[in-house]
Write a protein that holds these residues in place. Structure first.
Motif, PDB file in Angstrom:
ATOM      1  N   HIS A 201       0.829  -1.211   0.000  1.00 11.70           N
ATOM      2  CA  HIS A 201       0.000   0.000   0.000  1.00 11.70           C
ATOM      3  C   HIS A 201       0.859   1.254   0.000  1.00 11.70           C
ATOM      4  CE1 HIS A 201      -3.335   2.697   0.956  1.00 11.70           C
ATOM      5  NE2 HIS A 201      -2.551   3.222   1.878  1.00 11.70           N
ATOM      6  N   ARG A 202       2.005   1.180   0.674  1.00 13.72           N
ATOM      7  CA  ARG A 202       2.859   2.355   0.816  1.00 13.72           C
ATOM      8  C   ARG A 202       3.921   2.453  -0.269  1.00 13.72           C
ATOM      9  NH1 ARG A 202       3.332   1.912   7.412  1.00 13.72           N
ATOM     10  NH2 ARG A 202       1.157   2.478   7.812  1.00 13.72           N
ATOM     11  N   LEU A 232     -17.003  -7.802  17.463  1.00 17.49           N
ATOM     12  CA  LEU A 232     -16.232  -7.454  16.272  1.00 17.49           C
ATOM     13  C   LEU A 232     -16.423  -5.987  15.892  1.00 17.49           C
ATOM     14  CD1 LEU A 232     -16.712 -10.610  14.005  1.00 17.49           C
ATOM     15  CD2 LEU A 232     -14.875 -10.091  15.629  1.00 17.49           C
ATOM     16  N   ALA A 233     -15.304  -5.311  15.691  1.00 19.73           N
ATOM     17  CA  ALA A 233     -15.314  -3.926  15.250  1.00 19.73           C
ATOM     18  C   ALA A 233     -15.521  -3.865  13.733  1.00 19.73           C
ATOM     19  CB  ALA A 233     -13.999  -3.257  15.636  1.00 19.73           C
ATOM     20  N   PRO A 234     -15.951  -2.720  13.203  1.00 20.12           N
ATOM     21  CA  PRO A 234     -16.293  -2.660  11.780  1.00 20.12           C
ATOM     22  C   PRO A 234     -15.138  -2.439  10.820  1.00 20.12           C
ATOM     23  CG  PRO A 234     -16.853  -0.581  12.839  1.00 20.12           C
ATOM     24  CD  PRO A 234     -16.401  -1.512  13.931  1.00 20.12           C
ATOM     25  N   THR A 235     -14.024  -1.852  11.266  1.00 25.31           N
ATOM     26  CA  THR A 235     -12.999  -1.389  10.347  1.00 25.31           C
ATOM     27  C   THR A 235     -12.094  -2.530   9.890  1.00 25.31           C
ATOM     28  OG1 THR A 235     -12.994   0.735  11.510  1.00 25.31           O
ATOM     29  CG2 THR A 235     -11.180   0.300   9.985  1.00 25.31           C
ATOM     30  N   ARG A 236     -12.027  -2.747   8.575  1.00 24.86           N
ATOM     31  CA  ARG A 236     -11.139  -3.744   8.004  1.00 24.86           C
ATOM     32  C   ARG A 236      -9.767  -3.112   7.751  1.00 24.86           C
ATOM     33  NH1 ARG A 236     -14.130  -8.084   6.068  1.00 24.86           N
ATOM     34  NH2 ARG A 236     -12.460  -8.697   4.638  1.00 24.86           N
ATOM     35  N   TYR A 237      -8.733  -3.960   7.752  1.00 30.40           N
ATOM     36  CA  TYR A 237      -7.373  -3.423   7.642  1.00 30.40           C
ATOM     37  C   TYR A 237      -7.146  -2.678   6.333  1.00 30.40           C
ATOM     38  CZ  TYR A 237      -2.343  -3.047   8.248  1.00 30.40           C
ATOM     39  OH  TYR A 237      -1.068  -2.548   8.383  1.00 30.40           O
ATOM     40  N   ALA A 238      -7.622  -3.205   5.228  1.00 32.98           N
ATOM     41  CA  ALA A 238      -7.422  -2.531   3.934  1.00 32.98           C
ATOM     42  C   ALA A 238      -8.096  -1.165   3.922  1.00 32.98           C
ATOM     43  CB  ALA A 238      -7.971  -3.402   2.802  1.00 32.98           C
ATOM     44  N   ASP A 239      -9.259  -1.075   4.551  1.00 34.63           N
ATOM     45  CA  ASP A 239      -9.953   0.213   4.618  1.00 34.63           C
ATOM     46  C   ASP A 239      -9.199   1.200   5.510  1.00 34.63           C
ATOM     47  OD1 ASP A 239     -11.961  -0.779   2.967  1.00 34.63           O
ATOM     48  OD2 ASP A 239     -13.152  -1.490   4.664  1.00 34.63           O
ATOM     49  N   TRP A 240      -8.638   0.687   6.590  1.00 32.52           N
ATOM     50  CA  TRP A 240      -7.846   1.551   7.477  1.00 32.52           C
ATOM     51  C   TRP A 240      -6.603   2.054   6.742  1.00 32.52           C
ATOM     52  CZ3 TRP A 240      -2.853   0.939   9.412  1.00 32.52           C
ATOM     53  CH2 TRP A 240      -2.475   1.831  10.432  1.00 32.52           C
ATOM     54  N   LEU A 241      -5.943   1.191   5.999  1.00 31.34           N
ATOM     55  CA  LEU A 241      -4.779   1.616   5.221  1.00 31.34           C
ATOM     56  C   LEU A 241      -5.141   2.717   4.225  1.00 31.34           C
ATOM     57  CD1 LEU A 241      -2.891  -1.697   4.296  1.00 31.34           C
ATOM     58  CD2 LEU A 241      -2.038   0.162   5.729  1.00 31.34           C
ATOM     59  N   ALA A 242      -6.312   2.581   3.630  1.00 31.29           N
ATOM     60  CA  ALA A 242      -6.737   3.548   2.625  1.00 31.29           C
ATOM     61  C   ALA A 242      -7.103   4.887   3.240  1.00 31.29           C
ATOM     62  CB  ALA A 242      -7.917   2.988   1.840  1.00 31.29           C
TER      63      ALA A 242
END
Length: 242
Positions: A201-202, A232-242
Motif C-alpha cells: 500500500h505504501r 467485532l469492530a467494523p474497520t477492516r485493515y485494507a480500509d484503514w490503510l486507505a
C-alpha cells in the motif's frame, strides 16, 4: 457522569475522552502533562475525587522485565485513590490472549494488572482488545533491514484505535462488568501477510520474509491473539490503510 481518563492524552485515551464528551459525559483527561503521576501518586487523589468512573489507559514505558513493577505500583496507587475518592467503576484496557503468552514479560505484567484490579475494592471492567492496526509500523521496524522485513505467520486480528476507543467509552459509560469484554477486528490475517499488505500500500519495495523466529510475536504459539467470539469492530485493515 464524571469520568477520569488516566492516559487521556494518548492514542486511545484522547479518543475515549472525545467519545465520552460526545455522548454527554464529563470526561477529564489526566496524564503526566497535566500533573498526574500514577507511579508517585502525585495528583491522583485530586484527579479521582468525585469521579464516578476511572479509566486507566496508562502504560509501561518498557515491554521488558521492568513492566510488572510499573503495573503493580500504578494499580496500587490508582485503587487507593479511587477508593478514597468514592469512584464506583474502574476500567482498564488489556490484550486478547494476554494470559496465554507466558514467554513475554509485558504480557505477564498485563495479567498482573488485571489480577490487581480484580482483587481490589472497586467494581471493575476489563476490555481486552486484539492488536492495534496503528502498531504495524513498529512491528515492521523490529526485524527490518534495507531490503527485507522478517515476520512470523502469527494469526492477528487487527483492530483500529478508533474502534478500541469506542468500545472502551461504551464500557466506561455502562455498569461495571466485574469481568472481561473482548473486542477484535473483523478479520484474521497472518502477520507476514499484514506486512505485505502494508508495504504494498505504501509503495515500499522491501520483501517480507516469513520467519517463525522473528520479533516479539515469535513467542506466540497458535491463534491465541485472536478471538472469534469477540465483539467485532467494523474497520477492516485494507480500509484503514486507505
Amino acid at each position: 457522569m464524571r469520568i477520569a481518563v488516566l492516559g487521556g492524552t494518548g492514542l486511545i485515551g484522547s479518543r475515549v475522552v472525545r467519545d465520552l464528551d460526545a455522548a454527554g459525559h464529563q470526561a477529564v483527561p489526566h496524564s503526566l502533562s497535566t500533573g498526574v503521576d500514577v507511579l508517585s501518586g502525585q495528583g491522583l487523589d485530586e484527579a479521582l475525587d468525585g469521579a464516578d468512573v476511572v479509566v486507566n489507559l496508562t502504560n509501561s514505558p518498557t515491554f521488558d522485565e521492568a513492566s510488572p513493577a510499573f503495573f503493580r505500583t500504578s494499580m496500587d496507587n490508582l485503587l487507593a485513590a479511587a477508593d478514597k475518592g468514592g469512584v464506583g467503576h474502574a476500567v482498564i484496557l488489556s490484550i486478547v490472549g494476554v494470559d496465554r503468552v507466558p514467554a513475554l514479560d509485558y504480557y505477564r505484567a498485563k495479567v498482573l494488572q488485571e489480577d490487581i484490579l480484580k482483587a481490589g475494592p472497586i467494581p471493575y471492567s476489563i476490555v481486552r482488545a486484539t492488536q492495534f492496526m496503528e502498531f504495524m509500523d513498529a512491528v515492521l521496524s523490529w526485524t527490518a533491514d534495507a531490503d527485507t522485513v522478517r515476520l512470523p505467520a502469527t494469526p492477528i486480528q487487527p483492530i483500529a484505535a478508533e474502534d478500541v476507543a469506542a468500545a472502551v467509552a461504551e464500557v466506561a459509560a455502562g455498569a461495571p462488568l466485574n469481568g472481561v469484554r473482548t473486542i477484535g477486528g473483523p478479520e484474521i490475517l497472518p502477520l507476514d501477510e499484514l506486512g505485505r499488505l502494508t508495504l504494498s500500500h505504501r509503495g515500499d519495495s522491501r520483501t517480507v520474509v516469513t520467519d517463525p523466529t522473528a520479533g516479539m510475536f515469535a513467542a506466540v504459539e497458535g491463534d491465541v491473539l485472536t478471538d472469534a467470539d469477540a465483539h467485532l469492530a467494523p474497520t477492516r485493515y485494507a480500509d484503514w490503510l486507505a
